[in-house]
Write a protein that holds these residues in place. Structure first.
Motif, PDB file in Angstrom:
ATOM      1  N   ARG A  41       0.855  -1.178   0.000  1.00 52.26           N
ATOM      2  CA  ARG A  41       0.000   0.000   0.000  1.00 52.26           C
ATOM      3  C   ARG A  41       0.888   1.222   0.000  1.00 52.26           C
ATOM      4  O   ARG A  41       1.109   1.864   1.020  1.00 52.26           O
ATOM      5  CB  ARG A  41      -0.871  -0.051   1.254  1.00 52.26           C
ATOM      6  N   THR A 134      -9.305   6.539  13.000  1.00 51.01           N
ATOM      7  CA  THR A 134      -7.917   6.299  12.626  1.00 51.01           C
ATOM      8  C   THR A 134      -7.369   7.449  11.791  1.00 51.01           C
ATOM      9  O   THR A 134      -8.007   7.879  10.821  1.00 51.01           O
ATOM     10  CB  THR A 134      -7.727   4.977  11.854  1.00 51.01           C
ATOM     11  N   THR A 136      -4.752   7.158  10.033  1.00 50.48           N
ATOM     12  CA  THR A 136      -4.142   6.592   8.823  1.00 50.48           C
ATOM     13  C   THR A 136      -4.978   6.906   7.597  1.00 50.48           C
ATOM     14  O   THR A 136      -4.462   7.144   6.521  1.00 50.48           O
ATOM     15  CB  THR A 136      -3.964   5.071   8.976  1.00 50.48           C
ATOM     16  N   LYS A 137      -6.305   6.888   7.768  1.00 53.54           N
ATOM     17  CA  LYS A 137      -7.159   7.224   6.621  1.00 53.54           C
ATOM     18  C   LYS A 137      -8.103   8.382   6.944  1.00 53.54           C
ATOM     19  O   LYS A 137      -9.052   8.635   6.216  1.00 53.54           O
ATOM     20  CB  LYS A 137      -7.935   5.989   6.181  1.00 53.54           C
ATOM     21  N   ILE A 162     -11.273  -3.481   9.888  1.00 56.06           N
ATOM     22  CA  ILE A 162     -10.179  -2.542   9.628  1.00 56.06           C
ATOM     23  C   ILE A 162     -10.463  -1.196  10.282  1.00 56.06           C
ATOM     24  O   ILE A 162     -11.627  -0.820  10.461  1.00 56.06           O
ATOM     25  CB  ILE A 162      -9.967  -2.384   8.103  1.00 56.06           C
ATOM     26  N   GLY A 164      -8.057   1.535  12.870  1.00 51.19           N
ATOM     27  CA  GLY A 164      -7.745   1.890  14.244  1.00 51.19           C
ATOM     28  C   GLY A 164      -7.639   0.722  15.204  1.00 51.19           C
ATOM     29  O   GLY A 164      -7.738   0.913  16.421  1.00 51.19           O
ATOM     30  N   SER A 184      -2.532  -1.312  10.147  1.00 47.81           N
ATOM     31  CA  SER A 184      -1.376  -0.601   9.628  1.00 47.81           C
ATOM     32  C   SER A 184      -0.571  -0.009  10.782  1.00 47.81           C
ATOM     33  O   SER A 184       0.437  -0.570  11.210  1.00 47.81           O
ATOM     34  CB  SER A 184      -1.836   0.483   8.655  1.00 47.81           C
ATOM     35  N   SER A 185      -1.072   1.109  11.349  1.00 48.27           N
ATOM     36  CA  SER A 185      -0.227   1.868  12.278  1.00 48.27           C
ATOM     37  C   SER A 185       0.158   1.107  13.543  1.00 48.27           C
ATOM     38  O   SER A 185       1.261   1.295  14.052  1.00 48.27           O
ATOM     39  CB  SER A 185      -0.896   3.190  12.642  1.00 48.27           C
TER      40      SER A 185
HETATM   41  N1  TZP Z   1      -9.256   1.656   5.298  1.00 51.09           N
HETATM   42  C1  TZP Z   1     -10.086   1.872   6.304  1.00 51.09           C
HETATM   43  S1  TZP Z   1      -9.277   2.302   7.712  1.00 51.09           S
HETATM   44  C2  TZP Z   1      -7.779   2.149   6.963  1.00 51.09           C
HETATM   45  C3  TZP Z   1      -7.958   1.791   5.652  1.00 51.09           C
HETATM   46  C4  TZP Z   1      -6.900   1.579   4.688  1.00 51.09           C
HETATM   47  C5  TZP Z   1      -6.502   2.400   7.661  1.00 51.09           C
HETATM   48  C6  TZP Z   1      -6.119   1.298   8.573  1.00 51.09           C
HETATM   49  O1  TZP Z   1      -4.939   1.651   9.203  1.00 51.09           O
HETATM   50  P1  TZP Z   1      -4.799   1.690  10.791  1.00 51.09           P
HETATM   51  O2  TZP Z   1      -3.519   2.461  10.990  1.00 51.09           O
HETATM   52  O3  TZP Z   1      -4.687   0.260  11.237  1.00 51.09           O
HETATM   53  O4  TZP Z   1      -5.997   2.398  11.346  1.00 51.09           O
END
Ligand code: TZP
Length: 213
Positions: A41, A134, A136-137, A162, A164, A184-185
């Motif tokens: 990604r 989150t 991240t998005k 998915i 946070g 992700s984070s």
């Molecule tokens: N789609 C919905 S939330 C998200 C994506 C790509 C980000 C998820 O990343 P994190 O850091 O785990 O919240």
């Protein structure tokens, strides 16, 4: 590569620039910790092709499938296992055409209508969220618990919760029927990415074993 998609529970969204440490050290630690599916990604940049190749090698060495975000053509060209599309990316049916039947198609969903549409377009797995706020998005709020519970029981496809998600809030999701997560984070920015991955993997394994919902 382990091509058993339903067996995958801990999906890492791998964005090199979001890593606190060296991205490939982070990825290696996450894989060793128990990540069993990886999504490339990253924004396309001059060095990205080399980084993708390195990512693919690390995943292949551990038998972990690699999925490409938002670019089915790159998925085919780079011999990845599949591609993932969001609701504002290429339509899922078009991604399915490009991927053929051999490669996996993942689709991000946010409600039941999108889940039905993704099923109809031939998705192999779904993302559902955001479960929590989150950065991240840029989501300020997560979905209501009821919406998450309904989504988990709405389809026979594997669904990855998915948004946070961390070891701290995962128990709430396990109680709603979540059995798979995409993160992700909480891994990429951890002091010890391998430890966070191992903790999440253990919680998901225990959750599946001890909860009946
Ligand atoms: N789609 C919905 S939330 C998200 C994506 C790509 C980000 C998820 O990343 P994190 O850091 O785990 O919240």
């Amino acid at each position: 590569v382990n091509l058993d998609l339903p067996a995958a529970r801990l999906y890492l969204l791998f964005t090199p620039r979001l890593c606190a440490g060296n991205p490939f050290a982070v990825l290696r630690a996450a894989l060793d910790g128990g990540v069993d599916l990886v999504q490339w990604r990253a924004t396309p940049t001059p060095g990205a092709a080399v980084d993708l190749q390195r990512t693919a090698e690390l995943c292949r060495a551990r038998g972990v499938p690699l999925v490409i975000n938002d670019d089915p053509v790159l998925a085919v060209r780079s011999h990845a296992q599949g591609a993932h599309v969001g609701q504002s990316d290429m339509p899922a049916w078009r991604a399915r055409e490009i991927l053929g039947t051999e490669r996996w198609l993942g689709v991000s969903t946010h409600d039941l209508a999108q889940i039905r549409a993704a099923e109809a377009a031939g998705a192999d797995y779904l993302g559902f969220g955001p479960c929590f706020p989150t950065a991240t998005k840029g989501y300020a709020e997560g979905q209501p618990a009821e919406a998450i519970r309904d989504a988990m029981s709405a389809t026979l496809l594997p669904v990855f919760a998915i948004g946070g998600i961390t070891p701290r809030n995962l128990p709430q999701l396990l109680d709603l029927g979540v059995r798979r997560v995409a993160v992700s984070s909480c891994i990429l920015q951890a002091d010890d990415p391998g430890d966070v991955a191992a903790t999440l993997a253990r919680m998901l394994a225990n959750g599946s074993a001890t909860r009946t919902s």
